[in-house]
Design an enzyme around this catalytic site. Structure first.
Site, PDB file in Angstrom:
ATOM      1  CE  LYS A  13      -3.925  -2.098   2.164  1.00 56.65           C
ATOM      2  NZ  LYS A  13      -4.314  -2.748   3.396  1.00 56.65           N
ATOM      3  CD  GLN A  22      -3.612  -5.563   6.478  1.00 55.37           C
ATOM      4  OE1 GLN A  22      -3.656  -4.571   5.762  1.00 55.37           O
ATOM      5  NE2 GLN A  22      -4.021  -6.741   6.063  1.00 55.37           N
ATOM      6  CG  ASP A  63     -10.003  -1.567   4.322  1.00 53.23           C
ATOM      7  OD1 ASP A  63      -9.670  -1.746   3.138  1.00 53.23           O
ATOM      8  OD2 ASP A  63      -9.351  -1.980   5.299  1.00 53.23           O
TER       9      ASP A  63
END
Ligand code: NAP
Length: 293
Positions: A52, A96, A119
């Site tokens: 990322k 995450q 997300d």
């Protein structure tokens, strides 16, 4: 048979994003900023967060990683989430997953401001997506929609079968494919581990989207001649035919299914490259206040 080339499409989207960032910088505006919260030392998570950061750099975004040991308390993690929620220099951030067992994952997801939830995991964004309002859509389903759109694949009026009902892939893609959008307007069936007569259902599909997490589960006899096949699965298997000693395969038995398909995503190089790009697309939307004005 045509290949849905995720690598090429992802690279095109990155160039488009980089162009938009350049316009911002030319106007002396700050670039988009994506942050990631990483807990523990899981190698797959570390690799993903590093990718990322690399992708952000490629398109000119700022990026930062907040890294914690796996014994961080839930309270401390929630405080960091609040800090990021309130930091005006950060447009969006991701937590995450998976998190260590002593931390309630749902509680953490709920604590992320929907406005920064790039997300697309917060129920507010999932709900907005479900009723067709602007929303941050989670990376993999968003990537699949983009692949279908940019490959010019017709979905309206088609029968679409989704194999899998997970919150991050199967469920959201089934909702998106049934929306009154393009791609969309498909007649969708969702299958899962309790589905009876699976083969009978999949072999009727004009569009088959497979996200079940079982290597090469879908074989040629389960697929209709001329179907569009989207393979979300990724599995690392050992082989003596590559230098690295492993290769990646999907949930679809590619060699036998590809000749029957009109379009198919390869693994690797299909859905995979779109995931990080989708996150960049969402971060750009956050920077431009496109979802929540
Ligand atoms: P998941 O959470 O494990 O969900 C799997 C789904 O498949 C479940 O709904 C399960 O049904 C269903 N299923 C399992 N066995 C089945 C069977 N024999 N027949 C019918 N349905 C069955 O998986 P996921 O997170 O959606 O991921 C799926 C795959 O995509 C994995 O290989 C993952 O690594 C990959 N993935 C790739 C990307 C990418 O960027 N390319 C992103 C995310 C995931 P139940 O609900 O009944 O248990």
């Amino acid at each position: 048979m045509n290949i849905i080339d995720g690598k090429k499409i992802a690279s095109e989207i990155k160039q488009e994003i980089a162009q938009q960032v350049k316009v911002m910088l030319d106007k002396e505006e700050r670039p988009p900023h994506l942050a990631a919260l990483l807990v523990g030392n899981d190698p797959a998570s570390e690799t993903y967060v590093n990718s990322k950061g690399k992708a952000c750099k490629e398109v000119g975004f700022d990026s930062s990683t907040y890294k914690f040991e796996s014994d961080i308390s839930e309270e401390e993690l929630l405080e960091t989430v609040q800090f990021l929620n309130n930091d005006p220099d950060i447009d969006g951030f991701i937590v995450q997953l998976p998190l260590p067992e002593h931390i309630d994952e749902q509680k953490v997801i709920l604590s992320v401001s929907p406005r920064k939830d790039v997300d697309g995991f917060h129920p507010e964004n999932v709900g907005r997506m479900s009723v067709g309002l602007p929303a941050y859509i989670s990376a993999t389903p968003n990537g699949i929609m983009e692949l279908l759109k940019r490959s010019g694949i017709e979905t309206a009026g088609k029968s679409c079968v989704v194999l899998g009902r997970s919150n991050i892939v199967g469920r959201p893609i089934s909702i998106l494919m049934s929306q009154t959008t393009n791609p969309g307007n498909a007649t969708v069936t969702v299958c899962h581990s309790k589905t009876a007569n699976l083969k009978q259902i999949t072999s009727q599909a004009d569009i088959l989207i497979v996200a079940i997490g079982k290597p090469e589960f879908v074989t040629a006899d389960m697929v209709k001649e001329g179907a569009v096949v989207v393979d979300v699965g990724i599995h690392r298997v050992e082989t003596d035919q590559t230098k690295s000693g492993f290769r990646l395969i999907g949930d679809v038995k590619y060699d036998e299914v590809a000749p029957k398909a009109s379009w198919i995503t390869p693994v690797p190089g299909g859905v995979g490259p779109m995931t990080i790009v989708s996150l960049l697309m969402n971060t750009l939307k956050a920077r431009n206040n496109e979802i929540y004005s």
